[in-house]
Enzyme design. Structure first.
Site, PDB file in Angstrom:
ATOM      1  N   TRP A  79      28.642  16.929  49.265  1.00  0.00           N
ATOM      2  CA  TRP A  79      27.309  17.423  48.939  1.00  0.00           C
ATOM      3  C   TRP A  79      27.464  18.927  48.671  1.00  0.00           C
ATOM      4  O   TRP A  79      27.995  19.647  49.521  1.00  0.00           O
ATOM      5  CB  TRP A  79      26.416  17.172  50.149  1.00  0.00           C
ATOM      6  CG  TRP A  79      24.996  17.599  50.058  1.00  0.00           C
ATOM      7  CD1 TRP A  79      24.109  17.271  49.089  1.00  0.00           C
ATOM      8  CD2 TRP A  79      24.291  18.415  50.998  1.00  0.00           C
ATOM      9  NE1 TRP A  79      22.883  17.829  49.368  1.00  0.00           N
ATOM     10  CE2 TRP A  79      22.970  18.543  50.540  1.00  0.00           C
ATOM     11  CE3 TRP A  79      24.638  19.055  52.189  1.00  0.00           C
ATOM     12  CZ2 TRP A  79      22.000  19.270  51.214  1.00  0.00           C
ATOM     13  CZ3 TRP A  79      23.680  19.772  52.862  1.00  0.00           C
ATOM     14  CH2 TRP A  79      22.382  19.885  52.380  1.00  0.00           C
TER      15      TRP A  79
ATOM     16  N   ASP B 190      28.411  15.755  59.903  1.00  0.00           N
ATOM     17  CA  ASP B 190      27.077  15.789  59.315  1.00  0.00           C
ATOM     18  C   ASP B 190      26.570  14.343  59.222  1.00  0.00           C
ATOM     19  O   ASP B 190      27.217  13.504  58.583  1.00  0.00           O
ATOM     20  CB  ASP B 190      27.177  16.425  57.916  1.00  0.00           C
ATOM     21  CG  ASP B 190      25.808  16.685  57.323  1.00  0.00           C
ATOM     22  OD1 ASP B 190      24.805  16.572  58.049  1.00  0.00           O
ATOM     23  OD2 ASP B 190      25.740  17.010  56.120  1.00  0.00           O
TER      24      ASP B 190
ATOM     25  N   LYS C  99      15.314  11.448  56.111  1.00  0.00           N
ATOM     26  CA  LYS C  99      15.378  10.128  55.479  1.00  0.00           C
ATOM     27  C   LYS C  99      14.982   9.025  56.469  1.00  0.00           C
ATOM     28  O   LYS C  99      14.216   8.140  56.138  1.00  0.00           O
ATOM     29  CB  LYS C  99      16.785   9.827  54.953  1.00  0.00           C
ATOM     30  CG  LYS C  99      17.651  11.020  54.675  1.00  0.00           C
ATOM     31  CD  LYS C  99      17.454  11.611  53.314  1.00  0.00           C
ATOM     32  CE  LYS C  99      18.189  12.928  53.222  1.00  0.00           C
ATOM     33  NZ  LYS C  99      18.195  13.546  51.939  1.00  0.00           N
TER      34      LYS C  99
HETATM   35  C1  LMR Z   1      20.413  14.949  48.424  1.00  0.00           C
HETATM   36  O1  LMR Z   1      21.636  15.036  48.583  1.00  0.00           O
HETATM   37  O2  LMR Z   1      19.895  14.566  47.375  1.00  0.00           O
HETATM   38  C2  LMR Z   1      19.491  15.295  49.559  1.00  0.00           C
HETATM   39  O3  LMR Z   1      20.228  15.535  50.717  1.00  0.00           O
HETATM   40  C3  LMR Z   1      18.538  16.360  49.217  1.00  0.00           C
HETATM   41  C4  LMR Z   1      19.175  17.708  49.142  1.00  0.00           C
HETATM   42  O4  LMR Z   1      18.724  18.600  49.863  1.00  0.00           O
HETATM   43  O5  LMR Z   1      20.108  17.897  48.355  1.00  0.00           O
END
Ligand code: LMR
Length: 400
Positions: free
Chosen positions: A134, A215, A250
């Site tokens: 991410w 996480d 979520k």
């Molecule tokens: C995502 O990965 O889409 C979510 O966790 C929202 C974000 O804050 O990026």
């Protein structure tokens, strides 16, 4: 014209995820599908207000509590509820009080408080993230002064984890490197480690004295609340210090309430008390103390057996619908004769699927079909429903 102090300010690029979400909202096309941001939507395409949240909010409104400040570290019953949820009620970590938990502004806030705290105690702070991860993991740790590297994770050839490469890379890290790990429902790939593989990761972290930072933003979206916490519980059993950031965005569908927590597992209670005092100092200097509404909801639910059971049922419904949509998308692509085998979508966990679409294909999906995905090829399968899955499959087939 006079010069301005802002002359040096360059336009920053849109956020790769939230920017797309904004663009989707202003897209005038009637036929469009938002598979960009990680938000669960119902069969009707709406972000749900969970039954359990509706009921709890009613109770909270009736109680007529004033909107006073919370303690810096949040609601104590919320924090103890979080520990039971992530470690399990009977856990030694909970009983020995060697972990401290602070309420945070979502999972992102937990990562930020943890990163800021770590940067005050590490000499040359270094962290590693999975490749890919991410994107905000990198931004958060860099902004806290960390040098951020990567460890191998996703194997493009097999669509699974390149576990030998991951392990070798972790083995080569220097002591005190922070290792950011997705405890379940890996974002963006949807590909997780097995419990046997986690056991090996735990061993390496222990042997090399690394600092695991788990996480867990999607607990309950993979295989169940306890099942999804398996990695955390293995780290707890190993007796080493580690960090956990968790989110209720979520799992309670409380995105806008920004509710999560940071937990730091220490060697003993005395150490945990000292760490907690420093976490409070980090929070106080950032935003003073956390917002109350989301924490009150989660705390009430986690501490009431009846509401807890209702939450489990709400969560199960979401989890099962996601699995159903994974199946529906993979089947629709097969039926339409897509020239790529997408059956792997059904093997992945959580909200996301790494579709293996290229950035060019993702761009065509948006331009030609109004189907929004993240440039990396990540799609949010939790936004699919019976009304848009066929259209999405058709669009994907067309851009292959
Ligand atoms: C995502 O990965 O889409 C979510 O966790 C929202 C974000 O804050 O990026």
């Amino acid at each position: 014209m006079n010069s301005s102090i802002f002359d040096v300010v360059e336009m920053a690029p849109d956020d790769p995820i939230l920017g797309l979400n904004e663009a989707f909202k202003t897209d005038p096309r009637e036929k469009k599908v938002n598979l960009s941001i990680g938000v669960y939507c119902t069969e009707e395409g709406k972000v749900p207000l969970l039954n359990v949240v509706k009921e709890t909010e009613k109770r909270l409104a009736e109680s007529g509590e004033p909107h006073t400040y919370l303690p810096i570290s949040g609601i104590p019953a919320f924090n103890s509820g979080v520990q039971k949820l992530i470690f399990g009620a009977g856990s030694e970590v909970v009983k020995s009080k060697r972990a401290c938990t602070v309420q945070s502004l979502g999972g992102t806030g937990a990562l930020k408080v943890g990163a800021d705290f770590l940067s005050t105690i590490l000499k040359d702070p270094e962290a590693v993230v999975s490749a890919p991860t991410w994107q905000n993991h990198v931004a958060i740790f860099e902004s806290a002064g960390f040098k951020v590297g990567t460890y191998p994770y996703y194997d493009k050839q097999t669509g699974g984890v390149d576990f030998p490469a991951m392990l070798t890379s972790l083995q080569g890290l220097k002591k005190d490197t922070v290792v950011i790990l997705h405890a379940c429902c890996h974002n963006p790939t949807g590909v997780d480690l097995t419990q046997e593989q986690w056991a090996q990761v735990v061993d390496v972290c222990k042997e090399k004295q690394l600092i695991p930072f788990l996480d867990i933003a999607y607990q309950g979206f993979g295989n169940g609340l306890d099942e999804d916490a398996g990695a955390i519980r293995q780290f707890a059993d190993a007796g080493i210090p580690f960090f956990v950031s968790n989110s209720f965005s979520k799992s309670f569908s409380l995105y806008g309430e920004r509710i999560g927590a940071l937990t730091v597992v220490c060697h003993n209670e005395e150490e945990a008390k000292r760490v907690a005092s420093k976490l409070k100092a980090v929070i106080r200097a950032n935003y003073s103390n956390p917002p109350a509404h989301g924490a009150k909801i989660v705390s009430t639910v986690l501490n009431d057996p009846e509401l807890l059971a209702q939450w489990h049922a709400d969560l199960k419904e979401m989890r099962e619908r996601i699995k159903e949509m994974r199946h529906a998308l993979a089947s629709a692509l097969k039926e339409k004769g897509a020239k790529v085998d997408f059956s792997f979508i059904e093997d992945q966990n959580g909200m996301f699927s790494f579709s293996r679409l290229t950035p060019e294909q993702v761009q065509r999906l948006k331009d030609e079909f109004g189907v929004y995905a993240v440039k990396s090829g990540r799609i949010c399968v939790a936004s699919l429903n019976k009304a848009n899955v066929d259209y999405t499959a058709e669009a994907i087939k067309e851009v292959l």
